[in-house]
Design an enzyme around this catalytic site. Sequence first.
Site, PDB file in Angstrom:
ATOM      1  N   HIS A  30       2.976   2.545  -0.966  1.00 16.53           N
ATOM      2  CA  HIS A  30       3.716   3.799  -1.121  1.00 16.53           C
ATOM      3  C   HIS A  30       4.859   3.536  -2.114  1.00 16.53           C
ATOM      4  CE1 HIS A  30       6.651   6.919   0.151  1.00 16.53           C
ATOM      5  NE2 HIS A  30       5.638   7.567   0.680  1.00 16.53           N
ATOM      6  N   ASP A  74       5.722  -3.065   5.465  1.00 14.94           N
ATOM      7  CA  ASP A  74       5.990  -1.630   5.558  1.00 14.94           C
ATOM      8  C   ASP A  74       5.084  -1.071   6.650  1.00 14.94           C
ATOM      9  OD1 ASP A  74       5.858   1.094   5.370  1.00 14.94           O
ATOM     10  OD2 ASP A  74       5.598   1.168   3.200  1.00 14.94           O
ATOM     11  N   GLN A 105       3.095   3.573   8.563  1.00 20.08           N
ATOM     12  CA  GLN A 105       1.861   4.196   9.071  1.00 20.08           C
ATOM     13  C   GLN A 105       1.210   3.362  10.172  1.00 20.08           C
ATOM     14  OE1 GLN A 105       1.078   7.173   8.335  1.00 20.08           O
ATOM     15  NE2 GLN A 105       2.163   7.541   6.427  1.00 20.08           N
ATOM     16  N   LYS A 152       7.524   9.728  11.941  1.00 20.74           N
ATOM     17  CA  LYS A 152       6.064   9.621  11.922  1.00 20.74           C
ATOM     18  C   LYS A 152       5.519   9.214  13.284  1.00 20.74           C
ATOM     19  CE  LYS A 152       5.948   8.181   7.062  1.00 20.74           C
ATOM     20  NZ  LYS A 152       5.531   9.373   6.336  1.00 20.74           N
ATOM     21  N   CYS A 199       2.665  10.096  -2.716  1.00 23.36           N
ATOM     22  CA  CYS A 199       3.660   9.084  -3.096  1.00 23.36           C
ATOM     23  C   CYS A 199       3.005   7.719  -3.261  1.00 23.36           C
ATOM     24  CB  CYS A 199       4.812   9.001  -2.102  1.00 23.36           C
ATOM     25  SG  CYS A 199       5.729  10.527  -1.977  1.00 23.36           S
TER      26      CYS A 199
END
Length: 424
Positions: A141, A218, A221, A244, A382
Amino acid sequence: MSSAVPLDALRDTHAPRVEPLDVERVRQDFPILQRKIRGKPLVYLDNAASSQRPRVVIEAIRKLYEQDYANIHRGVHTLSQVATEAYENSRDKVRQFIGAADRREIVFTRGTTESINLVANSFARPRLQPGDEILITAMEHHANIVPWQLVCEQTGARLRVAPISDEGILRMEEFARLLTPRTRLVAAVHVSNALGTINPIRRMIELAHAGGIPILIDGAQAAPHLRVNVQQLDCDFYAFSGHKMCGPTGIGVLYGKLAHLEAMPPWQGGGDMINVVTFEKTTYNDPPQRFEAGTPNIEGGIALAPAIDYLLGLGMDRIAAWENELLAYATQCAADIPGLRIIGTAPCKASVLSFVLDCAHPHDIGTILDQEGIAIRTGHHCAQPVMQRFNVPATARASFSFYNTREEVDALFRGLRKVLEVFG
Ligand code: 7TS
C-alpha cells in the site's frame, strides 16, 4: 478455488477446527447492516477500506461522552482519572490482542499510516547513510512505500522492491537475494489490500533476522482477519488500524520491541511526551508516551477495547474460517462470469476479491452495483504499483468481513450480471 484453501501453510497460525459463526446473530450487532441503500438492503463489501462498528463500540463512545469524558494523563479530578484508566486499559487489551510481552511496546497512533511514518522518521532516518537500502515488496500500500521514499530522499538511502509473480505471490528467492549487507530495514505487508495475498511473514522475518536486519510488518489487513502474535512472529514492528477491525477511526497501533522504542528519539514534540522541559534542555518520557505527543484520540483509544473484546469474543479462528469460506465461494462464483479476471490468485488469501471485467471499467462496475445497494471499492486501492504490475488501470474489489453472508455474495454476482447486461 475450493474451500480447502491451505490456510495454515502461510497463515502463521495454527487454526484448530472451530464452531461456525452464527452470522445472522452477529449481524444483529451491527446497526448499519439494517440500512437500505436506494430501497435495497445494504450489501457492504468494502471492508478492506473500513469495517462497520458493532453496537458495543458505538455504546462505548456514547457512554464516554455522556458520563466519563475528560482529557487524559493530566487531571487529578475524577473524570480525568476514569478516562485515563479506560484509555490505558485499551493499551493492555491491544497488548493481549497481538500477544506483545509488555504494554510499553504498544504505541497509539492515528492508524497504520502514522505508525509506519513514525518508524520511518524515528527508527530509520537517524540510522540511514547514503547507499543503505530499505527493502519492501511489490504489493505494498502507498502507506508502506511513500514514507520510505521520503526517508530515502532525506538520507541518500535506496529503496529496493522484491517482485511478485503473476498470481500475486512474493518471489521468496528474490526477496532473500535482496537482503544484503546494505539492507537496514525490511518493511512488508502481511496481507495485501489490493490482491488479498497472505505473505509468509514468519519466514520473511526469519530471513531478515538471519542477516541481522529489523523488519516492520504492515498488518492493516491482517489484524482484522487473522490471529496475530508478535512474540511468535518475532517481528520488530507491527502496524495496524482500529477502523478496519470494528474499532473507531483515527486510532491505530504501532507495536515495537521495547529495546527499539527505548533507543528511538521522539518524532513529534509537545505535551505528554516530555519528562522535564526547560528552555535549555528537554528530557523525554519513556515509551510509549515518548511517541504520543499532544492530546490523543481519547474516544478512539477507549473504544478500541470493546472492538477487540468483540473480535476475541467471536474468536479470530472462527472469523478467519468464515471469511475464508466466503472468499472461496465468491472465487467459485467469479469463474461463471464471462470476461471476469481475478487480480491476485495466490493460493493463500484473506478477505479480498479484486477483479476486472473485459466489458466495463471498474468505476462503471461500482456505480451499477451501488444501484443495487452493493458497496465495493473501485480504483487503485492506494496500491498503484500493483496496478502497474498487472497492467490494469484499476480493479473492482469486494472485500469480506465475518458479518457478510453467502446471500450477499450471490447479490454481488447478480449485480455483476446486470453490469454484463448493460456493457456486455
Ligand atoms: N496498509 C494497508 C495494507 C492498507 O490496506 C491500508 C489501508 C493502509 C496501510 C493504510 O491504513 P490507514 O488506516 O492508515 O489509512 N487500505 C485501504 C484500502 O484498501 N482501501 O482504503 C484504505
